[in-house]
Design an enzyme around this catalytic site. Structure first.
Site, PDB file in Angstrom:
ATOM      1  CD  GLU A 146       3.602   9.137   1.744  1.00 24.99           C
ATOM      2  OE1 GLU A 146       4.174   8.077   2.057  1.00 24.99           O
ATOM      3  OE2 GLU A 146       2.466   9.430   2.121  1.00 24.99           O
TER       4      GLU A 146
ATOM      5  CD  GLU B 209      -1.795   2.342   1.411  1.00 31.71           C
ATOM      6  OE1 GLU B 209      -1.204   3.025   0.522  1.00 31.71           O
ATOM      7  OE2 GLU B 209      -2.132   2.791   2.501  1.00 31.71           O
TER       8      GLU B 209
END
Ligand SMILES: C[S@@+](CC[C@H](N)C(=O)[O-])C[C@H]1O[C@@H](n2cnc3c(N)ncnc32)[C@H](O)[C@@H]1O
Length: 441
Positions: A228, A219
């Site tokens: 990110e 995930e």
């Protein structure tokens, strides 16, 4: 996830306050400093400066930690601070402040934030997200029997535990770089799965596994899908550890965009200054614009009614073929047909991921973070235009989106939107616009 973003924006806010205070104090007597552009930047609106890689800019003031007032060949405007480095910085490597000596992945704060419960609570409380992963494991349980699985970035180990509980894999390598890994080991033991789940603490790029894996699950998605850039770790692990013919979950991902109204956000942040308490505060509107509309708004929940047209997938990733180098610049196109009259305030983005079934004729599981699905902790991301535009049914909004990874800060990116609004009615006009949004650097 919103979480690291939340952490990151808080961090930036704190440093920004300190920066602004310190800079205000010595701004008046400071002479301009010379900086060199690290890469091209196309400014949007009348107050941003465009420049090319290698250009030498004079920085006059640093009103915030993100945007500096700079000059290039007599033209002045705001420039994103992270695109600039002090002239001659390459020769000053011994200086502590040199950005090349700082970690471009910000691992200390990134993994530090995943070492506490706050973010895991946020993710595990997101039922839509977590149940989607459980459904993937459950609906593929027969095919997972005796398989070797890697759960990259296992956090508290939830996906690994689903595997052990619902399927019978031969082993699950649960890889986690943050200090949460020590607790994950306890959770595995507490639930009686220590024979199946092996927790390995370390960065996925550096750990060694005793064998190749059949399934790589993770995930990794962030705001606007890529923020990110944990996806890079997944691609590197895929190339190193996934056996030929192995399976990667999610197997594909898409970023979706829609032109939208954002009336209450616009009123709250911009129209507010028109007449608070019967006084004219409009001189604060440029400041409000700079503060609230130059970055995207995370955690936006768009009402389906505020979508001005049907959404459009602008970027589609095949997780089997995507390469790390592709992440540097991702381009997409859109063409929207406005379905009802309204005010075009901006674009809203969200993502969807798919998990292809291992089973012949099995159903693909979808995790959709858009406005027509159950809300997730990612919510949606809103990109506000500088000025709202009235649109009519039948108008078209077409253009491009560019996601450009920050050349220095590897977890960050900018999103550039170019659009053209054409009306075919009585006015038969067309309006173009462009805007670049840092996320966050
Ligand atoms: C979005 S969270 C997901 C956590 C867990 N899988 C879940 O679903 O609740 C991502 C996790 O991956 C970890 N992580 C990110 N990059 C990693 C890397 N390169 N190697 C190991 N762990 C990583 C983070 O510390 C974080 O715990």
């Amino acid at each position: 996830v919103t979480s690291w973003k939340g952490f990151c924006s808080f961090f930036l806010y704190e440093t920004k306050q300190a920066d602004m205070q310190a800079e205000k104090e010595d701004e008046d007597d400071a002479s301009p400093e010379e900086y060199v552009a690290l890469c091209d930047f196309t400014g949007s609106g009348s107050d941003q400066l465009s420049f090319s890689s290698g250009d030498k800019l004079l920085v006059h003031t640093k009103p915030s930690s993100d945007w500096w007032w700079a000059e290039l060949q007599g033209v002045t405007g705001y420039a994103p601070a992270s695109y600039l480095q002090p002239d001659g910085a390459e020769e000053e490597e011994e200086e502590e402040e040199d950005t090349s000596l700082q970690d471009p992945w910000q691992d200390e704060e990134y993994f530090g934030s995943y070492g506490t419960l706050k973010l895991h609570l946020e993710m595990l409380s997101d039922k839509t997200r977590t149940e989607a992963y459980r459904q993937v494991i459950f609906s593929n349980s027969a095919s997972l029997r005796n398989k070797v699985v890697m759960d990259l970035g296992c956090g508290t180990g939830i996906i690994s535990l689903f595997c052990a509980q619902l399927a019978q894999p031969s082993v699950v390598y649960a890889v986690e770089a943050s200090s949460m890994a020590a607790y994950t080991r306890q959770l595995v033991k507490q639930n009686g799965y220590e024979e199946v789940v092996v927790v390995l603490q370390g960065r996925a790029e550096e750990i060694e596994l005793p064998e190749q894996v059949d399934v790589l699950v993770s995930e990794w998605m962030g705001n606007c899908l890529l923020f990110e850039f944990m996806v890079e770790s997944v691609l590197l692990a895929r190339d190193r550890w996934l056996r030929e013919g192995g399976v990667i979950w999610p197997s594909s991902a898409a970023l979706t965009l829609v032109p939208c109204q954002a009336d209450s956000y616009f009123s709250e942040k911009m129209a507010f200054w028109e007449q608070p308490y019967g006084l004219d505060f409009t001189p604060l509107q440029p400041l409000a614009h700079q503060e609230f509309f130059t970055k995207p708004k995370f955690s936006h929940l768009i009402e389906p009614n505020d979508c001005l047209s049907a959404p459009c997938d602008v970027i589609c990733l095949n997780m089997y073929t995507l390469q790390v180098k592709d992440l540097e610049e991702m381009n997409g196109q859109f063409h929207f047909c406005v379905e009802k009259p309204g005010v075009f305030h901006g674009f809203t983005a969200w993502f969807t991921v798919h998990f292809k079934s291992l089973e012949e004729g099995g159903t693909t599981v979808e995790l959709n973070t858009g406005p027509n699905s159950e809300p997730t902790h990612w919510k949606q991301t809103l990109f506000m235009l500088d000025k709202p535009v009235s649109v009519c049914a039948g108008d078209s909004i077409s253009g491009t989106i560019l996601l450009r990874r920050n050349p220095v800060w590897r977890r960050h990116m900018t999103v550039t939107l170019n659009w053209n609004i054409s009306s075919t009615g009585e006015t038969d006009s067309s309006q173009v616009g462009t805007k670049t949004f840092p996320m966050w650097r």
